[in-house]
Design a protein around this motif. Structure first.
Motif, PDB file in Angstrom:
ATOM      1  N   ARG A  26      87.144  81.609 -33.820  1.00  0.00           N
ATOM      2  CA  ARG A  26      86.119  80.893 -33.362  1.00  0.00           C
ATOM      3  C   ARG A  26      85.354  81.415 -32.112  1.00  0.00           C
ATOM      4  O   ARG A  26      84.300  81.544 -31.772  1.00  0.00           O
ATOM      5  N   ARG A  27      86.292  81.519 -30.998  1.00  0.00           N
ATOM      6  CA  ARG A  27      85.840  81.977 -29.601  1.00  0.00           C
ATOM      7  C   ARG A  27      85.698  83.423 -29.725  1.00  0.00           C
ATOM      8  O   ARG A  27      84.662  83.896 -29.226  1.00  0.00           O
ATOM      9  N   ALA A  28      86.128  84.113 -30.782  1.00  0.00           N
ATOM     10  CA  ALA A  28      85.700  85.579 -30.921  1.00  0.00           C
ATOM     11  C   ALA A  28      84.385  85.607 -31.388  1.00  0.00           C
ATOM     12  O   ALA A  28      83.654  86.641 -31.104  1.00  0.00           O
ATOM     13  N   ALA A  29      84.040  84.958 -32.396  1.00  0.00           N
ATOM     14  CA  ALA A  29      82.861  85.008 -32.894  1.00  0.00           C
ATOM     15  C   ALA A  29      81.755  84.423 -32.120  1.00  0.00           C
ATOM     16  O   ALA A  29      80.627  84.952 -32.055  1.00  0.00           O
ATOM     17  N   VAL A  56      75.677  80.308 -30.303  1.00  0.00           N
ATOM     18  CA  VAL A  56      75.732  78.983 -29.599  1.00  0.00           C
ATOM     19  C   VAL A  56      76.511  78.310 -30.684  1.00  0.00           C
ATOM     20  O   VAL A  56      76.202  78.023 -31.740  1.00  0.00           O
ATOM     21  N   GLU A  57      77.504  77.545 -30.194  1.00  0.00           N
ATOM     22  CA  GLU A  57      78.175  76.647 -31.031  1.00  0.00           C
ATOM     23  C   GLU A  57      77.821  75.146 -31.099  1.00  0.00           C
ATOM     24  O   GLU A  57      77.546  74.776 -29.899  1.00  0.00           O
ATOM     25  N   TYR A  58      77.682  74.655 -32.063  1.00  0.00           N
ATOM     26  CA  TYR A  58      77.374  72.942 -32.094  1.00  0.00           C
ATOM     27  C   TYR A  58      78.567  72.321 -32.356  1.00  0.00           C
ATOM     28  O   TYR A  58      79.278  72.501 -33.427  1.00  0.00           O
ATOM     29  N   ASP A  59      78.564  71.093 -31.538  1.00  0.00           N
ATOM     30  CA  ASP A  59      79.599  70.097 -31.841  1.00  0.00           C
ATOM     31  C   ASP A  59      79.073  68.989 -32.590  1.00  0.00           C
ATOM     32  O   ASP A  59      77.845  68.532 -32.341  1.00  0.00           O
ATOM     33  N   GLU A  60      80.027  68.115 -33.239  1.00  0.00           N
ATOM     34  CA  GLU A  60      79.534  67.157 -33.919  1.00  0.00           C
ATOM     35  C   GLU A  60      79.116  65.904 -32.762  1.00  0.00           C
ATOM     36  O   GLU A  60      78.392  64.775 -32.881  1.00  0.00           O
ATOM     37  N   GLY A  61      79.690  65.902 -31.624  1.00  0.00           N
ATOM     38  CA  GLY A  61      79.297  65.004 -30.440  1.00  0.00           C
ATOM     39  C   GLY A  61      78.228  65.417 -29.810  1.00  0.00           C
ATOM     40  O   GLY A  61      77.988  64.195 -28.808  1.00  0.00           O
ATOM     41  N   GLY A  62      77.430  66.378 -29.982  1.00  0.00           N
ATOM     42  CA  GLY A  62      76.188  66.554 -29.578  1.00  0.00           C
ATOM     43  C   GLY A  62      76.300  67.684 -28.449  1.00  0.00           C
ATOM     44  O   GLY A  62      75.440  67.613 -27.494  1.00  0.00           O
TER      45      GLY A  62
END
Length: 87
Positions: A26-29, A56-62
């Motif tokens: 995930r971090r490599a992406a 840009v990664e999105y988290d369920e926590g906003g």
């Protein structure tokens, strides 16, 4: 009882390594996608304005996570954000 603890440890070891590999992937992406302009607000006050180097990664926590182009650091921002990807 001791046998149960050893069995549990042996069974959880592969699961832990799989999580580590998925986090690394995930971090490599994160480094390999289009850059984006990011502006975030909290209660009407601008808290962040910058640019990502890649995905840009999105988290369920906003929260959003990305690599900041200004300092090449992995950054996490929480709040209402506008993300505009480059063409």
């Amino acid at each position: 009882m001791r046998l149960a603890i050893v069995a549990l440890a042996v069974l959880t070891l592969p699961a832990l390594s799989a999580c580590t590999e998925s986090k690394q992937a995930r971090r490599a992406a994160t480094w390999n996608d289009k850059p984006a302009d990011i502006v975030c607000w909290s209660y009407g006050t601008q808290t962040f304005a910058g640019r990502s180097t890649g995905k840009v990664e999105y988290d369920e926590g906003g929260r959003i996570s990305f690599v900041d182009a200004a300092n090449d650091r992995y950054t996490t921002v929480e709040g209402e954000c506008r993300i505009v990807y480059a063409k």
